[in-house]
Design a protein around this motif. Structure first.
Motif, PDB file in Angstrom:
ATOM      1  N   ARG A  97       0.858  -1.182   0.000  1.00 41.72           N
ATOM      2  CA  ARG A  97       0.000   0.000   0.000  1.00 41.72           C
ATOM      3  C   ARG A  97       0.891   1.227   0.000  1.00 41.72           C
ATOM      4  O   ARG A  97       2.001   1.212   0.538  1.00 41.72           O
ATOM      5  CB  ARG A  97      -0.997   0.012   1.153  1.00 41.72           C
ATOM      6  N   ASP A  98       0.404   2.252  -0.643  1.00 39.55           N
ATOM      7  CA  ASP A  98       1.168   3.482  -0.732  1.00 39.55           C
ATOM      8  C   ASP A  98       0.224   4.654  -0.589  1.00 39.55           C
ATOM      9  O   ASP A  98      -0.982   4.552  -0.858  1.00 39.55           O
ATOM     10  CB  ASP A  98       1.914   3.551  -2.071  1.00 39.55           C
ATOM     11  N   SER A  99       0.780   5.757  -0.147  1.00 37.68           N
ATOM     12  CA  SER A  99       0.018   6.991  -0.002  1.00 37.68           C
ATOM     13  C   SER A  99       0.844   8.130  -0.568  1.00 37.68           C
ATOM     14  O   SER A  99       2.052   8.221  -0.293  1.00 37.68           O
ATOM     15  CB  SER A  99      -0.306   7.247   1.480  1.00 37.68           C
ATOM     16  N   ILE A 100       0.234   8.945  -1.385  1.00 36.14           N
ATOM     17  CA  ILE A 100       0.898  10.123  -1.950  1.00 36.14           C
ATOM     18  C   ILE A 100       0.069  11.338  -1.575  1.00 36.14           C
ATOM     19  O   ILE A 100      -1.102  11.444  -1.950  1.00 36.14           O
ATOM     20  CB  ILE A 100       1.034  10.010  -3.480  1.00 36.14           C
ATOM     21  N   ASP A 101       0.667  12.240  -0.833  1.00 37.31           N
ATOM     22  CA  ASP A 101      -0.085  13.388  -0.313  1.00 37.31           C
ATOM     23  C   ASP A 101      -0.552  14.315  -1.417  1.00 37.31           C
ATOM     24  O   ASP A 101      -1.685  14.796  -1.410  1.00 37.31           O
ATOM     25  CB  ASP A 101       0.778  14.165   0.694  1.00 37.31           C
ATOM     26  N   SER A 102       0.321  14.584  -2.380  1.00 33.67           N
ATOM     27  CA  SER A 102      -0.046  15.508  -3.452  1.00 33.67           C
ATOM     28  C   SER A 102       0.867  15.294  -4.658  1.00 33.67           C
ATOM     29  O   SER A 102       1.924  14.668  -4.556  1.00 33.67           O
ATOM     30  CB  SER A 102       0.066  16.965  -2.977  1.00 33.67           C
ATOM     31  N   PHE A 168      -5.201  -7.975   6.813  1.00 32.15           N
ATOM     32  CA  PHE A 168      -4.175  -7.093   7.381  1.00 32.15           C
ATOM     33  C   PHE A 168      -4.088  -5.718   6.717  1.00 32.15           C
ATOM     34  O   PHE A 168      -3.101  -5.008   6.891  1.00 32.15           O
ATOM     35  CB  PHE A 168      -2.799  -7.772   7.342  1.00 32.15           C
ATOM     36  N   MET A 169      -5.132  -5.325   5.954  1.00 29.02           N
ATOM     37  CA  MET A 169      -5.154  -3.990   5.359  1.00 29.02           C
ATOM     38  C   MET A 169      -6.191  -3.114   6.058  1.00 29.02           C
ATOM     39  O   MET A 169      -7.377  -3.430   6.093  1.00 29.02           O
ATOM     40  CB  MET A 169      -5.512  -4.069   3.872  1.00 29.02           C
ATOM     41  N   GLU A 170      -5.723  -2.005   6.620  1.00 29.20           N
ATOM     42  CA  GLU A 170      -6.653  -1.041   7.202  1.00 29.20           C
ATOM     43  C   GLU A 170      -7.428  -0.345   6.081  1.00 29.20           C
ATOM     44  O   GLU A 170      -7.003  -0.326   4.923  1.00 29.20           O
ATOM     45  CB  GLU A 170      -5.880  -0.006   8.032  1.00 29.20           C
ATOM     46  N   VAL A 171      -8.564   0.238   6.449  1.00 29.07           N
ATOM     47  CA  VAL A 171      -9.395   0.960   5.497  1.00 29.07           C
ATOM     48  C   VAL A 171      -8.561   2.002   4.747  1.00 29.07           C
ATOM     49  O   VAL A 171      -7.655   2.611   5.302  1.00 29.07           O
ATOM     50  CB  VAL A 171     -10.578   1.636   6.230  1.00 29.07           C
ATOM     51  N   MET A 172      -8.860   2.202   3.458  1.00 32.55           N
ATOM     52  CA  MET A 172      -8.132   3.186   2.661  1.00 32.55           C
ATOM     53  C   MET A 172      -8.602   4.602   2.951  1.00 32.55           C
ATOM     54  O   MET A 172      -9.799   4.860   3.105  1.00 32.55           O
ATOM     55  CB  MET A 172      -8.311   2.895   1.166  1.00 32.55           C
ATOM     56  N   ASP A 173      -7.653   5.529   3.009  1.00 34.17           N
ATOM     57  CA  ASP A 173      -7.941   6.952   3.096  1.00 34.17           C
ATOM     58  C   ASP A 173      -7.930   7.525   1.678  1.00 34.17           C
ATOM     59  O   ASP A 173      -7.651   6.810   0.708  1.00 34.17           O
ATOM     60  CB  ASP A 173      -6.919   7.649   3.992  1.00 34.17           C
ATOM     61  N   LYS A 174      -8.188   8.826   1.548  1.00 37.92           N
ATOM     62  CA  LYS A 174      -8.346   9.419   0.219  1.00 37.92           C
ATOM     63  C   LYS A 174      -7.062   9.401  -0.606  1.00 37.92           C
ATOM     64  O   LYS A 174      -7.110   9.470  -1.834  1.00 37.92           O
ATOM     65  CB  LYS A 174      -8.865  10.845   0.330  1.00 37.92           C
ATOM     66  N   ARG A 237     -10.172  14.761  -6.240  1.00 39.39           N
ATOM     67  CA  ARG A 237     -10.009  13.621  -5.335  1.00 39.39           C
ATOM     68  C   ARG A 237      -9.871  12.328  -6.127  1.00 39.39           C
ATOM     69  O   ARG A 237      -9.001  11.506  -5.866  1.00 39.39           O
ATOM     70  CB  ARG A 237     -11.204  13.544  -4.375  1.00 39.39           C
ATOM     71  N   ASP A 238     -10.745  12.135  -7.113  1.00 37.17           N
ATOM     72  CA  ASP A 238     -10.737  10.872  -7.842  1.00 37.17           C
ATOM     73  C   ASP A 238      -9.588  10.792  -8.845  1.00 37.17           C
ATOM     74  O   ASP A 238      -9.054   9.702  -9.086  1.00 37.17           O
ATOM     75  CB  ASP A 238     -12.084  10.647  -8.523  1.00 37.17           C
ATOM     76  N   ILE A 239      -9.191  11.912  -9.436  1.00 36.26           N
ATOM     77  CA  ILE A 239      -8.007  11.901 -10.291  1.00 36.26           C
ATOM     78  C   ILE A 239      -6.792  11.526  -9.456  1.00 36.26           C
ATOM     79  O   ILE A 239      -5.970  10.689  -9.864  1.00 36.26           O
ATOM     80  CB  ILE A 239      -7.800  13.271 -10.969  1.00 36.26           C
ATOM     81  N   HIS A 240      -6.676  12.115  -8.279  1.00 39.92           N
ATOM     82  CA  HIS A 240      -5.512  11.819  -7.442  1.00 39.92           C
ATOM     83  C   HIS A 240      -5.558  10.380  -6.925  1.00 39.92           C
ATOM     84  O   HIS A 240      -4.524   9.702  -6.883  1.00 39.92           O
ATOM     85  CB  HIS A 240      -5.443  12.800  -6.265  1.00 39.92           C
ATOM     86  N   LYS A 241      -6.727   9.910  -6.543  1.00 44.03           N
ATOM     87  CA  LYS A 241      -6.857   8.520  -6.089  1.00 44.03           C
ATOM     88  C   LYS A 241      -6.399   7.561  -7.205  1.00 44.03           C
ATOM     89  O   LYS A 241      -5.638   6.612  -6.955  1.00 44.03           O
ATOM     90  CB  LYS A 241      -8.298   8.225  -5.692  1.00 44.03           C
ATOM     91  N   ALA A 242      -6.854   7.806  -8.427  1.00 46.91           N
ATOM     92  CA  ALA A 242      -6.455   6.952  -9.544  1.00 46.91           C
ATOM     93  C   ALA A 242      -4.955   7.079  -9.802  1.00 46.91           C
ATOM     94  O   ALA A 242      -4.287   6.076 -10.099  1.00 46.91           O
ATOM     95  CB  ALA A 242      -7.243   7.315 -10.797  1.00 46.91           C
TER      96      ALA A 242
END
Length: 334
Positions: A97-102, A168-174, A237-242
């Motif tokens: 899993r990965d998260s990108i702030d901006s 073992f995966m927590e709920v996804m954030d935006k 939000r959805d462009i960034h999520k994708a």
């Protein structure tokens, strides 16, 4: 203890960056089998329920068919164990899993719109794309074990190794996306929704040609009215999520310009998304992420006829991802 010498499985949390966990096929099978036998208790919150044994008690016709898929999966694994097929049993499945702030979309003006091929028929599993998009619930797996029967649930039924992520995966954030790489398609199916049916095993004796996937899970905005889909904050939000999801093609190696992704009408079912809008959002996001080609399956949906007819004109007119991105926001603000 021989199969799980580490004894614990980490909890991959929301907003984790570059988090990963590897399991062998044998380990995944044991995890699923233990849950199927109701031998796993897990009190961790903010995740989907990992209770495979529920498949035994549901009165839903589709869940019965899901159960047949899981039994086929366990039968195949049992056969491989009996035959000593250690090479395939010890292959690693990567859960990430990965998260990108901006991401500064408007600052990246030289990125071309990626190649696009539209398929009016067939499913994401039919083509040759290395990656396929899971139209996910923010709780990974959605209703795969509780009677749900749309794209994500069907994907998890025919490729049950994806189900382990529910443990073992927590709920996804935006800003989050989840990747499940190197799963096997164990079952063939017919139908969709409550007409879904297990057809046959997808596994043959030719192990070299077994179909495998790299699954990318992204959850679209869930909005009650189609009007809300045009809010600029929801578009972004959805462009960034994708983008976060598509960017997972770069997780394992340096940027590779030959990566292709299969996707389709993401967020356009129960989440109420606008088909053509979601098509454009994903095209923009894939381009910024460095995807070479997007294999886009419309499922012959009439709401995609405009995009199907004009996508080549769009590519010729805008050429750059940022130009199409700006135009989408301008149309919204007119």
């Amino acid at each position: 203890t021989d199969i799980f010498p580490q004894k614990t499985i980490p909890f991959l949390k929301k907003l984790d960056k570059n988090a990963k966990y590897e399991l062998t096929r044998k380990q995944v099978a044991l995890l699923i089998l233990l849950s199927f036998l109701n031998q796993i208790e897990d009190s961790r919150k903010n995740k989907n329920g990992f209770n495979v044994y529920r498949l035994l008690f549901s009165k839903s016709k589709s869940t019965f068919e899901f159960g047949r898929c899981f039994l086929n999966y366990l039968t195949v694994i049992g056969k491989w164990l009996e035959q000593g097929k250690e090479d395939i049993l010890n292959e690693k499945i990567l859960y990430i899993r990965d998260s990108i702030d901006s991401f500064e979309y408007k600052e990246n003006k030289d990125i071309d719109l990626c190649e696009l091929e539209l398929h009016e028929e067939g499913s994401l599993f039919d083509g040759e794309s290395e990656y396929c998009i899971d139209f996910a619930n923010k709780y990974i797996g959605g209703g795969a074990l509780t009677g749900g029967c749309v794209q994500e649930e069907i994907l998890f039924a025919v490729e049950p190794e994806a189900v382990a992520s529910m443990f073992f995966m927590e709920v996804m954030d935006k800003n989050d996306a989840i990747g499940i790489f190197n799963t096997i398609e164990y079952s063939k199916y017919t139908g969709y929704g409550y007409n879904f049916k297990y057809e046959k095993s997808a596994i043959t004796d030719d192990l070299k040609n077994i179909k495998k996937h790299k699954i990318i899970a992204i959850d679209a905005s869930n909005r009650a009215s189609s009007y809300n889909h045009t809010y600029e904050q929801n578009l972004n939000r959805d462009i960034h999520k994708a983008y976060v999801g598509f960017n997972l093609i770069n997780f394992e190696t340096e940027k590779n310009t030959n990566k292709t992704i299969a996707t389709g009408n993401w967020g356009c079912g129960a989440f109420g998304g606008n088909h053509e809008l979601k098509f454009i959002e994903q095209w923009i996001a894939a381009s910024f992420a460095g995807v070479k080609k997007l294999d886009y399956y419309t499922f012959n949906n009439l709401k995609m006829k405009g995009a199907t007819k004009h996508y080549k004109e769009i590519q010729e007119k805008y050429k750059k991802a940022v130009s199409l991105y700006d135009e989408m926001l301008n149309i919204k603000n007119r």
